[in-house]
Design an enzyme around this catalytic site. Structure first.
Site, short mmCIF file in Angstrom:
data_model
loop_
_atom_site.label_atom_id
_atom_site.label_comp_id
_atom_site.label_asym_id
_atom_site.label_seq_id
_atom_site.Cartn_x
_atom_site.Cartn_y
_atom_site.Cartn_z
N GLU A 1 0.85 -1.20 0.00
CA GLU A 1 0.00 0.00 0.00
C GLU A 1 0.88 1.24 0.00
O GLU A 1 2.01 1.20 0.45
CB GLU A 1 -0.86 0.01 1.28
CG GLU A 1 -1.66 -1.26 1.44
CD GLU A 1 -2.35 -1.35 2.81
OE1 GLU A 1 -2.31 -0.39 3.60
OE2 GLU A 1 -2.94 -2.42 3.06
N LYS B 1 2.41 4.48 1.54
CA LYS B 1 2.51 5.03 2.88
C LYS B 1 2.22 6.51 2.76
O LYS B 1 3.04 7.29 2.30
CB LYS B 1 3.89 4.80 3.49
CG LYS B 1 4.05 5.49 4.84
CD LYS B 1 4.81 4.64 5.81
CE LYS B 1 5.15 5.34 7.13
NZ LYS B 1 4.10 6.12 7.76
S1 IVH Z 1 -1.37 0.61 8.84
C1 IVH Z 1 -0.97 -1.26 12.48
N1 IVH Z 1 -1.24 1.53 6.39
O1 IVH Z 1 1.90 5.39 9.09
C2 IVH Z 1 -0.26 -0.57 11.40
N2 IVH Z 1 -0.52 2.94 8.15
O2 IVH Z 1 4.21 4.89 10.67
C3 IVH Z 1 -0.39 0.90 11.38
N3 IVH Z 1 0.23 5.15 7.41
O3 IVH Z 1 0.21 5.62 12.14
C4 IVH Z 1 -1.30 1.44 10.40
N4 IVH Z 1 -0.13 4.84 5.27
O4 IVH Z 1 -0.69 6.95 10.14
C5 IVH Z 1 -1.01 1.78 7.70
N5 IVH Z 1 -1.19 2.20 4.17
C6 IVH Z 1 -0.97 2.46 5.47
C7 IVH Z 1 -0.47 3.71 5.91
C8 IVH Z 1 -0.25 3.90 7.27
C9 IVH Z 1 0.28 5.69 6.19
C10 IVH Z 1 0.65 5.85 8.63
C11 IVH Z 1 -0.29 5.66 9.80
C12 IVH Z 1 0.53 5.08 10.91
C13 IVH Z 1 1.91 5.47 10.49
C14 IVH Z 1 2.94 4.54 11.09
#
Ligand code: IVH
Length: 675
Positions: free
Chosen positions: A120, A122
């Site tokens: 995905e 980021k």
């Molecule tokens: S999953 C449990 N998916 O990155 C895993 N987070 O560095 C955490 N973020 O707090 C969330 N894109 O704000 C996930 N595709 C994505 C994301 C994502 C950006 C951010 C999110 C998280 C932070 C962690």
């Protein structure tokens, strides 16, 4: 359009009101989720206006999921706290392929033999959680410390693609969706341009702007920021009908089936991949990073099978089944060597920071723009300060702050110069800018020639601005017409010039001896006459003679030409020196090709073009300008409203999207033929 069979606001029954909301929701889905609008924006606005009229008459009818709440206006004094259940975790980072491999190896050791990943984007925005109770948005909250965040429902409601109601019949009793709120780069740039025009302070970056917007008390502030939401997970779903049980077991089906079914638009650029495919997808995305509509700071790689998540568990802060595989940083701290001042072709003085070279996202950076005197004051820049520098998208690197804590006590503040660095004439101060007022300033003349030759000018690529500078300072080239009198013998007198380069430069100059009038006009650097205005002018006055003879009245009679432009054109052509230079251009063997009358072309008029991949004969900007000059529109993303997608080398996903939607695809050759 008929307002879809709705009576006038005064005649509405409560049933009509509910039906109107449903209708608007239907079109929301078409627009935001399916990217396939059925009605025009104007018709959609009519429906919203009708809704507001009805709600004014019947305030007691207003539902918490009324689309009118998207408009904002709600003011909250404070933001109550919200508990996240389960907590919102963070992610471990992989900074390079080796660290990603280590993550992968850990999974294999944990017994997952051939891990399949969901990859995905980021997103670089602000994490939020949306809770829907019986299908209606009940709470929107920030991530906070992961355990508890702040209730920002009033602002979240204004985010265009956050549904206030799930678009699903018999919605689940409870669902919490998590994702990221951000501002597309183009909207961020437009916002800053607007602030700059108003002389107000600009935002430092899209992330802070989005974060600030979500914490505003007045939700209108949030709405004006053009925020968008991209969901990435479902934290909890309770549904007595037990729908989606199968889909929730895989991250890719959560994205592809569950989230869209609930009414969310998911981001492009996700895929299901094995280890090697992740590596090549990463490389591909890194290359395309600067074309994307928003800032990504990497990819998030998650095990696709969510049943494996529980077994793996998490550390105190991050799950073991996911990792953020970061792109190289595009900001960093480095030392300011000195501030130098450049004279522009209009006399504008631009301060430039010369920096100790630093690698930002794979590019060595040793210079950054400081914009103007106010910016230097705002940064409170001192000599040899350590500064934070960022590079985002394709823009010039920018100094965003100085680090006073690392400053030498004796360091002096950077003071803006008072005299032109080239001709020493005292500068004049015009709002935040300093200008050299001397029309004979050698710095101005040199910058003018450099512009004339550059991409935005007549585009003689082989003749770089360093060489233009040398040729000017030696006296060989004094004005733009002299460029066309250059000979091999003259060029070879310069140190560093060899036979090969000289031949290349002369060939490139020869290629421009036939020049369309509109292109030349844009290159002349007449104040307020850029590429677009030049093509508008040329469409009415096909050659230099007829434009030179045009009166201010004739000019302002043209759509898009106002008095400022008209005066500027008049004053340029009324200078004898300028007219003489055009004559000299012809004497030196340049043919100015008159614009053919009625340039607006049927093939282009009103048509929308999208470009993808690298074109060999144009830059993206040039191709888009060519479309606009013929009455067409250039857009950045493909939808059913797109008429043509022009596909260059290494096209992106836009080509696939075009195929999917049945949009006509053109090769670069076909596009050139159309031109
Ligand atoms: S999953 C449990 N998916 O990155 C895993 N987070 O560095 C955490 N973020 O707090 C969330 N894109 O704000 C996930 N595709 C994505 C994301 C994502 C950006 C951010 C999110 C998280 C932070 C962690």
């Amino acid at each position: 359009m008929a307002k879809q069979g709705f009576p006038q606001a005064g005649k509405f029954t409560h049933a009509d009101y509910l039906r109107l909301i449903d209708t608007i929701y239907y079109h929301n889905r078409k627009y935001y989720v399916e990217d396939d609008p059925e009605i025009s924006d104007a018709d959609y606005d009519d429906l919203l206006r009708l809704l507001r009229q009805v709600e004014d008459l019947h305030p007691d009818w207003i539902r918490p999921d009324s689309p009118s709440l998207k408009v904002g206006g709600e003011v909250r004094e404070e933001f109550p706290t919200v508990r996240h259940d389960p907590p919102m975790m963070s992610l471990d980072n992989a900074m390079d392929a080796g660290e990603f491999r280590a993550f992968h190896d850990r999974l294999v050791r944990a017994g997952i033999h051939n891990p399949v990943y969901h990859v995905e984007p980021k997103f670089d925005g602000l994490a939020i959680e949306l809770v829907y109770e019986n299908g209606i948005l009940a709470v929107g909250s920030t991530r906070g410390d992961g355990e508890t965040g702040e209730d920002i429902t009033h602002n979240v409601r204004t985010v265009a693609n956050v549904p206030l109601r799930l678009l699903l019949p018999n919605p689940p009793q409870f669902v919490s969706v998590r994702g990221e709120v951000l501002i597309p780069l183009a909207d961020f740039a437009a916002l800053n341009a607007e602030l700059a025009r108003e002389g107000k302070k600009q935002f430092a970056n899209p992330r802070n702007t989005a974060a600030g917007a979500l914490r505003q008390q007045d939700s209108r502030e949030a709405r004006n920021k053009k925020l968008v939401f991209f969901p990435y997970s479902i934290a909890r779903l309770e549904d007595s009908q037990k729908r989606f049980t199968e889909e929730l077991r895989f991250q890719n089906t959560i994205w592809e089936i569950v989230l869209p079914a609930l009414g969310f638009r998911i981001a492009q650029y996700h895929c299901t991949a094995n280890f090697n495919e992740v590596l090549s997808y990463y490389e591909e995305m890194l290359k395309r990073r600067s074309e994307l509509e928003y800032d990504l700071d990497g990819l998030v790689i998650k095990l696709n099978d969510t049943r494996q998540w529980e077994n793996l568990g998490s550390t105190s802060k991050a799950p073991r089944w996911a990792i953020a595989y970061k792109f190289p940083a595009r900001s960093g701290i480095t030392r300011l060597e000195r501030v130098v001042y450049q004279v522009g072709r209009t006399g504008l003085i631009t301060p430039v920071a010369e920096l100790a070279p630093i690698n930002l996202g794979g590019v060595m950076v040793s210079r950054a723009s400081l914009h103007n005197a106010d910016e230097i004051a705002r940064l409170d820049l001192h000599e040899h300060d350590y500064v934070e520098v960022v590079r985002s998208g394709d823009v010039i690197p920018k100094v965003i702050r100085a680090l006073p804590e690392m400053r030498n006590r004796q360091a002096r503040r950077v003071e803006f110069i008072r005299n032109c660095p080239e001709c020493k004439t005292p500068l004049v101060h015009e709002d935040v800018y300093y200008r050299c007022p001397n029309p004979d300033c050698s710095g101005i003349k040199e910058a003018y020639l450099q512009f004339f030759v550059s991409k935005n000018g007549i585009d003689i690529e082989a003749l770089g601005s360093e060489w233009v500078g040398k040729l000017y300072r030696s006296g060989v080239v004094q004005d733009f017409a002299d460029i066309f009198a250059l000979s091999k013998k003259v060029l070879l007198q310069f140190e560093g010039m060899g036979e090969v380069l000289a031949a290349k430069i002369l060939a490139a100059i020869d290629q421009r001896r036939q020049i369309p009038f509109a292109k030349l006009l844009a290159a002349l650097g007449i104040p307020n006459v850029g590429e677009h205005i030049a093509s508008v002018l040329a469409a009415h006055f096909p050659d230099a003679e007829s434009l030179a003879a045009a009166s201010e009245e004739q000019l302002t009679a043209i759509h898009e030409i106002g008095p400022t432009i008209a005066r500027s054109v008049r004053s340029w052509f009324s200078e004898r020196k300028n007219r003489e230079r055009l004559d000299k251009l012809r004497k030196n063997g340049v043919t100015i090709i008159p614009a053919s009358a009625g340039r607006v072309s049927d093939a282009f008029s009103g048509k929308t073009f999208v470009f993808t991949g690298t074109l060999t004969r144009f830059t993206r900007e040039q191709a888009e300008a060519a479309v606009r000059a013929r009455g067409g529109r250039a857009a950045s993303s493909v939808s059913r409203k797109t008429d043509f997608v022009v596909v260059g080398e290494n096209p992106g996903s836009k080509a696939a999207k075009a195929r999917e939607l049945g949009v006509r695809i053109l090769s670069e050759e076909e596009f050139v033929a159309m031109l």
